[in-house]
Design a protein around this motif. Structure first.
Motif, PDB file in Angstrom:
ATOM      1  N   VAL A  16      38.493  42.011  40.095  1.00 51.43           N
ATOM      2  CA  VAL A  16      38.728  40.121  39.971  1.00 51.43           C
ATOM      3  C   VAL A  16      38.187  39.453  40.888  1.00 51.43           C
ATOM      4  O   VAL A  16      37.753  38.577  40.777  1.00 51.43           O
ATOM      5  N   SER A  17      37.859  40.392  42.204  1.00 52.15           N
ATOM      6  CA  SER A  17      37.380  39.089  43.178  1.00 52.15           C
ATOM      7  C   SER A  17      35.729  39.403  42.455  1.00 52.15           C
ATOM      8  O   SER A  17      35.159  38.694  43.426  1.00 52.15           O
ATOM      9  N   VAL A  18      35.269  40.392  42.727  1.00 53.42           N
ATOM     10  CA  VAL A  18      33.592  40.277  42.085  1.00 53.42           C
ATOM     11  C   VAL A  18      33.431  39.826  41.190  1.00 53.42           C
ATOM     12  O   VAL A  18      31.842  39.359  40.861  1.00 53.42           O
ATOM     13  N   CYS A  19      33.934  39.685  40.020  1.00 56.89           N
ATOM     14  CA  CYS A  19      33.247  38.927  38.353  1.00 56.89           C
ATOM     15  C   CYS A  19      33.232  37.473  38.785  1.00 56.89           C
ATOM     16  O   CYS A  19      34.037  35.819  39.490  1.00 56.89           O
ATOM     17  N   PRO A  20      31.781  36.814  38.902  1.00 54.88           N
ATOM     18  CA  PRO A  20      31.141  35.533  38.821  1.00 54.88           C
ATOM     19  C   PRO A  20      31.931  34.418  37.712  1.00 54.88           C
ATOM     20  O   PRO A  20      31.375  33.527  38.116  1.00 54.88           O
ATOM     21  N   SER A  21      32.247  35.325  36.942  1.00 49.38           N
ATOM     22  CA  SER A  21      32.587  34.299  35.832  1.00 49.38           C
ATOM     23  C   SER A  21      34.200  34.185  35.365  1.00 49.38           C
ATOM     24  O   SER A  21      34.629  32.845  34.745  1.00 49.38           O
ATOM     25  N   GLY A  22      34.848  34.989  36.154  1.00 54.21           N
ATOM     26  CA  GLY A  22      36.122  34.667  36.119  1.00 54.21           C
ATOM     27  C   GLY A  22      36.460  35.633  35.093  1.00 54.21           C
ATOM     28  O   GLY A  22      37.692  34.763  34.521  1.00 54.21           O
ATOM     29  N   ALA A  23      36.209  36.767  34.328  1.00 55.56           N
ATOM     30  CA  ALA A  23      36.313  37.283  33.463  1.00 55.56           C
ATOM     31  C   ALA A  23      37.886  38.642  33.211  1.00 55.56           C
ATOM     32  O   ALA A  23      38.384  38.600  32.354  1.00 55.56           O
ATOM     33  N   CYS A  41      27.229  41.355  32.558  1.00 53.38           N
ATOM     34  CA  CYS A  41      26.286  41.746  34.245  1.00 53.38           C
ATOM     35  C   CYS A  41      27.350  42.949  34.603  1.00 53.38           C
ATOM     36  O   CYS A  41      26.726  43.455  35.302  1.00 53.38           O
ATOM     37  N   ALA A  42      27.832  43.166  34.225  1.00 55.80           N
ATOM     38  CA  ALA A  42      28.683  44.723  35.486  1.00 55.80           C
ATOM     39  C   ALA A  42      29.167  45.064  36.040  1.00 55.80           C
ATOM     40  O   ALA A  42      29.281  46.083  37.286  1.00 55.80           O
ATOM     41  N   ILE A  43      29.298  43.995  37.229  1.00 57.16           N
ATOM     42  CA  ILE A  43      29.439  44.217  38.392  1.00 57.16           C
ATOM     43  C   ILE A  43      30.870  44.753  38.847  1.00 57.16           C
ATOM     44  O   ILE A  43      31.409  45.246  39.977  1.00 57.16           O
ATOM     45  N   CYS A  44      31.995  44.304  38.139  1.00 60.03           N
ATOM     46  CA  CYS A  44      33.266  44.745  37.849  1.00 60.03           C
ATOM     47  C   CYS A  44      32.621  46.150  37.632  1.00 60.03           C
ATOM     48  O   CYS A  44      34.106  46.740  39.019  1.00 60.03           O
ATOM     49  N   SER A  45      32.935  46.479  36.808  1.00 56.38           N
ATOM     50  CA  SER A  45      32.664  47.811  36.573  1.00 56.38           C
ATOM     51  C   SER A  45      31.850  49.172  37.727  1.00 56.38           C
ATOM     52  O   SER A  45      32.574  49.654  38.378  1.00 56.38           O
TER      53      SER A  45
END
Length: 56
Positions: A16-23, A41-45
């Motif tokens: 949640v803290s790294v998701c740039p789009s608030g998804a 973007c898969a940053i959360c993953s």
């Protein structure tokens, strides 16, 4: 699209803290993905320490 493997997820909020789009939202210790906001973007993953998220 975000797939949360709930049997693995510890609901720590790292994703949640790294998701740039608030998804992703952590509501009452329950991770709630919002597919409309996800940009895949898969940053959360990559941020998930348990590997509980999959982005397709």
């Amino acid at each position: 699209m975000i797939v949360v493997h709930r049997d693995i997820c510890a609901y720590c909020g790292c994703c949640v803290s790294v998701c740039p789009s608030g998804a992703l939202e952590l509501i009452d210790a329950y991770l709630e993905p919002n597919a409309d906001e996800c940009t895949s973007c898969a940053i959360c993953s990559r941020a998930c320490p348990l590997g509980a998220l999959e982005v397709s």
